[in-house]
Write an enzyme that holds these catalytic residues in place. Structure first.
Site, PDB file in Angstrom:
ATOM      1  N   LEU A 192      -2.676   4.857  -0.914  1.00  0.00           N
ATOM      2  CA  LEU A 192      -4.111   4.565  -0.917  1.00  0.00           C
ATOM      3  C   LEU A 192      -4.310   3.115  -0.474  1.00  0.00           C
ATOM      4  O   LEU A 192      -4.536   2.217  -1.275  1.00  0.00           O
ATOM      5  CB  LEU A 192      -4.674   4.833  -2.310  1.00  0.00           C
ATOM      6  CG  LEU A 192      -6.157   5.176  -2.376  1.00  0.00           C
ATOM      7  CD1 LEU A 192      -6.547   6.240  -1.354  1.00  0.00           C
ATOM      8  CD2 LEU A 192      -6.521   5.659  -3.766  1.00  0.00           C
ATOM      9  N   HIS A 193      -4.240   2.915   0.850  1.00  0.00           N
ATOM     10  CA  HIS A 193      -4.183   1.570   1.423  1.00  0.00           C
ATOM     11  C   HIS A 193      -5.391   0.700   1.043  1.00  0.00           C
ATOM     12  O   HIS A 193      -5.258  -0.335   0.402  1.00  0.00           O
ATOM     13  CB  HIS A 193      -4.120   1.646   2.959  1.00  0.00           C
ATOM     14  CG  HIS A 193      -3.044   2.521   3.498  1.00  0.00           C
ATOM     15  ND1 HIS A 193      -1.725   2.134   3.566  1.00  0.00           N
ATOM     16  CD2 HIS A 193      -3.087   3.773   4.024  1.00  0.00           C
ATOM     17  CE1 HIS A 193      -1.006   3.099   4.111  1.00  0.00           C
ATOM     18  NE2 HIS A 193      -1.808   4.107   4.391  1.00  0.00           N
ATOM     19  N   ASP A 194      -6.577   1.112   1.509  1.00  0.00           N
ATOM     20  CA  ASP A 194      -7.732   0.211   1.489  1.00  0.00           C
ATOM     21  C   ASP A 194      -8.211  -0.186   0.093  1.00  0.00           C
ATOM     22  O   ASP A 194      -8.625  -1.334  -0.105  1.00  0.00           O
ATOM     23  CB  ASP A 194      -8.880   0.815   2.303  1.00  0.00           C
ATOM     24  CG  ASP A 194      -8.510   0.963   3.771  1.00  0.00           C
ATOM     25  OD1 ASP A 194      -7.541   0.318   4.212  1.00  0.00           O
ATOM     26  OD2 ASP A 194      -9.179   1.730   4.480  1.00  0.00           O
TER      27      ASP A 194
ATOM     28  N   THR B  95       0.827  -1.220   0.000  1.00  0.00           N
ATOM     29  CA  THR B  95       0.000   0.000   0.000  1.00  0.00           C
ATOM     30  C   THR B  95       0.856   1.262   0.000  1.00  0.00           C
ATOM     31  O   THR B  95       0.446   2.286  -0.529  1.00  0.00           O
ATOM     32  CB  THR B  95      -0.998   0.009   1.174  1.00  0.00           C
ATOM     33  OG1 THR B  95      -0.300   0.134   2.418  1.00  0.00           O
ATOM     34  CG2 THR B  95      -1.843  -1.256   1.179  1.00  0.00           C
TER      35      THR B  95
END
Length: 311
Positions: A239-241, A192
């Site tokens: 933008l992890h999720d 991520t």
């Protein structure tokens, strides 16, 4: 046939964008959305799910609020990252509908029970609700196709030197998930932090010109500010999720390895660390598919393509 999923999230800017991406994708059938406490307090993350679904005109999706605190610990929130509301930045609508009159675990269980095919759980916050579901409904484990989580890291933490935030908030819950015997996909910081959105990408999204792409750009404007801190060494905002949803849509964007993962719940310096047995030193059989790399440009292209859905 669209892949049935339940999204358990704690919006949060990147969770909100994961919702936008999932609902723009006909390959996915979002059966329910549940909220977890993490990026903000449980009342705020639940409200943010309802605000996002109101914005996207998807009040048909059942929503329920989850556990108010971790299994064995007091709640820690990331208001320094996501602001007072949890979704600071754009002007979002007030919720136009109410959550279901049940808990997140009850809604998840009902959804699994009623689904003719196994359901994929996507959990982009702390793993509290998923762990409670697994512990309270062993009879439903077979109805879970896999659990896709954003959390953990093979390397550096982002909340402590060793731990990523989501796992650190509730390490006991994460350990239950990893040791459940259900296939787990881990989107950790190793990937991520490479899925960074740059200023030029934000302007690309804004230029798409529909109301949703504009709001996504405004969410990212705010999110980028926190990540400008020099300590991270970032050129954009990770933008992890949305990496979880992107993997379901286009797995070829990601490089993964099969490894055993355990969660440290006791360590003096390492509580919340995901211990990934990269070199097969423990003799434990792999229990997770671990993301290790991403095609950043392809990831951004996917987001841009799906944002056009809202035109």
């Amino acid at each position: 046939m669209a892949l049935p999923i339940i999204l358990d999230c704690d919006p949060g800017h990147d969770d909100a964008i994961a919702i936008v991406l999932a609902l723009a994708s006909p390959e996915l059938d979002v059966k329910a959305i549940t909220s977890s406490a993490g990026n903000q307090t449980p009342d705020k993350t639940l409200r943010n799910v309802l605000r996002m679904l109101t914005l996207l005109k998807r009040s048909d999706i059942p929503v329920a609020g989850g556990a108010v605190k971790p299994l064995m610990r007091e709640l820690i929130i990331a208001d320094n990252v996501h602001g007072e509301s949890g979704l600071d930045g754009p002007a979002l609508p007030e919720p136009s509908f109410a959550p279901q009159n049940c808990t997140a675990v009850e809604l998840m269980a009902k959804t699994l029970r009623e689904s003719p095919q196994p359901v994929t759980l996507v959990a982009t916050g702390p793993q509290t609700n998923v762990a409670l579901l697994l512990n309270s409904h062993p009879e439903l484990h077979a109805k879970i196709a896999r659990i896709v989580i954003m959390g953990g890291a093979m390397g550096l933490g982002n909340w402590t030197p060793a731990a990523e935030f989501n796992i650190y908030v509730d390490p006991e819950a994460a350990e239950i998930v990893f040791q459940s015997g259900i296939p787990v996909l881990m989107a950790g910081l190793d990937v991520t932090h490479k899925a960074q959105i740059h200023t030029a990408d934000i302007e690309r999204f804004r230029a798409i010109g529909n109301p949703i792409s504009t709001i996504v750009a405004e969410l990212l404007d705010f999110f980028l500010e926190y990540h400008k801190d020099e300590k991270w060494g970032f050129t954009g905002a990770p933008l992890h999720d949305p990496c979880t949803i992107a993997w379901l849509l286009k797995a070829e964007l990601f490089t993964t390895v099969e490894r055993w993962v355990g969660v440290e719940t006791q360590g003096k310096y390492t509580q919340g660390m995901t211990v990934v047995d990269y070199y097969f030193l423990t003799g434990n059989k792999p229990n997770a598919t671990v993301m290790v790399d991403v095609d950043r440009e392809g990831f951004v292209d996917l987001l841009a393509e799906r944002l056009k859905f809202y035109g």
